[in-house]
Design a protein around this motif. Sequence first.
Motif, PDB file in Angstrom:
ATOM      1  N   LEU A 174       0.854  -1.183   0.000  1.00 58.34           N
ATOM      2  CA  LEU A 174       0.000   0.000   0.000  1.00 58.34           C
ATOM      3  C   LEU A 174       0.892   1.235   0.000  1.00 58.34           C
ATOM      4  O   LEU A 174       1.701   1.422   0.905  1.00 58.34           O
ATOM      5  CB  LEU A 174      -0.921   0.032   1.214  1.00 58.34           C
ATOM      6  N   GLN A 175       0.750   2.051  -1.038  1.00 64.24           N
ATOM      7  CA  GLN A 175       1.549   3.266  -1.162  1.00 64.24           C
ATOM      8  C   GLN A 175       0.732   4.473  -0.718  1.00 64.24           C
ATOM      9  O   GLN A 175      -0.441   4.599  -1.054  1.00 64.24           O
ATOM     10  CB  GLN A 175       2.007   3.449  -2.609  1.00 64.24           C
ATOM     11  N   THR A 176       1.363   5.343   0.066  1.00 59.15           N
ATOM     12  CA  THR A 176       0.760   6.608   0.457  1.00 59.15           C
ATOM     13  C   THR A 176       1.699   7.729   0.022  1.00 59.15           C
ATOM     14  O   THR A 176       2.747   7.471  -0.584  1.00 59.15           O
ATOM     15  CB  THR A 176       0.538   6.683   1.979  1.00 59.15           C
ATOM     16  N   GLU A 177       1.357   8.946   0.354  1.00 58.21           N
ATOM     17  CA  GLU A 177       2.198  10.073  -0.040  1.00 58.21           C
ATOM     18  C   GLU A 177       3.514  10.095   0.713  1.00 58.21           C
ATOM     19  O   GLU A 177       4.483  10.685   0.259  1.00 58.21           O
ATOM     20  CB  GLU A 177       1.434  11.384   0.186  1.00 58.21           C
ATOM     21  N   ASP A 182       5.665   3.558   1.910  1.00 64.35           N
ATOM     22  CA  ASP A 182       5.152   2.314   1.358  1.00 64.35           C
ATOM     23  C   ASP A 182       4.925   1.352   2.522  1.00 64.35           C
ATOM     24  O   ASP A 182       5.833   1.125   3.331  1.00 64.35           O
ATOM     25  CB  ASP A 182       6.155   1.687   0.385  1.00 64.35           C
ATOM     26  N   PHE A 183       3.725   0.780   2.612  1.00 59.20           N
ATOM     27  CA  PHE A 183       3.400  -0.152   3.671  1.00 59.20           C
ATOM     28  C   PHE A 183       3.311  -1.564   3.098  1.00 59.20           C
ATOM     29  O   PHE A 183       2.776  -1.765   2.014  1.00 59.20           O
ATOM     30  CB  PHE A 183       2.058   0.221   4.318  1.00 59.20           C
ATOM     31  N   TYR A 184       3.817  -2.537   3.839  1.00 60.68           N
ATOM     32  CA  TYR A 184       3.844  -3.923   3.393  1.00 60.68           C
ATOM     33  C   TYR A 184       2.865  -4.724   4.249  1.00 60.68           C
ATOM     34  O   TYR A 184       2.965  -4.736   5.472  1.00 60.68           O
ATOM     35  CB  TYR A 184       5.264  -4.484   3.479  1.00 60.68           C
ATOM     36  N   ILE A 185       1.903  -5.377   3.589  1.00 61.28           N
ATOM     37  CA  ILE A 185       0.844  -6.097   4.286  1.00 61.28           C
ATOM     38  C   ILE A 185       0.999  -7.586   3.995  1.00 61.28           C
ATOM     39  O   ILE A 185       0.674  -8.051   2.905  1.00 61.28           O
ATOM     40  CB  ILE A 185      -0.556  -5.634   3.828  1.00 61.28           C
TER      41      ILE A 185
END
Length: 260
Positions: free
Chosen positions: A49-52, A55-58
């Motif tokens: 999941l990319q945000t401004e 980057d988050f890894y799920i």
Amino acid sequence: MELLSQLINIVDQNPDSILVMRQQTEQRLPLHQHDKAQLLLVYGGIAYLQTEEKDFYIPSNHYIWIPENYPHNLMFNSQDLFIINIYFPGEKENGFYDELGIYPVSKLLSEMLSFSEKWQGDYHKGSFEFEFLSILKKLLSKENLKKFSIQLPTTDDQRLNTITDSLRMRLHENLSLESTAKLFGMSVRSLTRLFQRKLHITFIQYIKMLRIIRAMELIKTTDLNMTEIAYEVGYSNISAFSNNFLQLTNMRPSEFKISS
């Protein structure tokens, strides 16, 4: 852009409903947001999941809570990845529901999801499904689970992105601040400052997270044993690999393999 507009219209067309979608509709769409909060559950692989800002890894058997009107976009590579999206009406809530966070799917949550596995579409207040899913939502903040903590900061600095792309390709090597600075014609001091100024993280911390992320991918997508995976991502010491994995994911590599 037409697909993005369609998605947002579907999600937000009934502001007071709870929407369940089991298709992977958000994959590779541009950064977007919706008026509803989102519970995104991941099974069978790793989603990104990319945000401004990051980057988050799920990992598999985890979920991410995305507050309402939070810009994001989803990416994944695994063909066997299965995703469930549940969109909840926007409400002014403090604490847990105001923050983006990644958590493991508990046994209780898993059983509730199994009970509702055939549900899809909009559910309105007064229906059994709406009340059940509202309880499911309330459960999230009551479990007091520890957040999954791997978050890679991002930057629009082209020079630094070239460096980090190179690091991703050479994780099996003995990467050091000194050798990397030399490779890119920089001083150690300049490279140190670049990481701290643009990513707000040290070079060593960034490498550690890259290696554990790559290890998670190898655990999921290959038949390599843990020693082979440790060597593949740059560890000569299996104990150090296991300890760093635990530090960043709250589980040992062997536990992660079972959970994924």
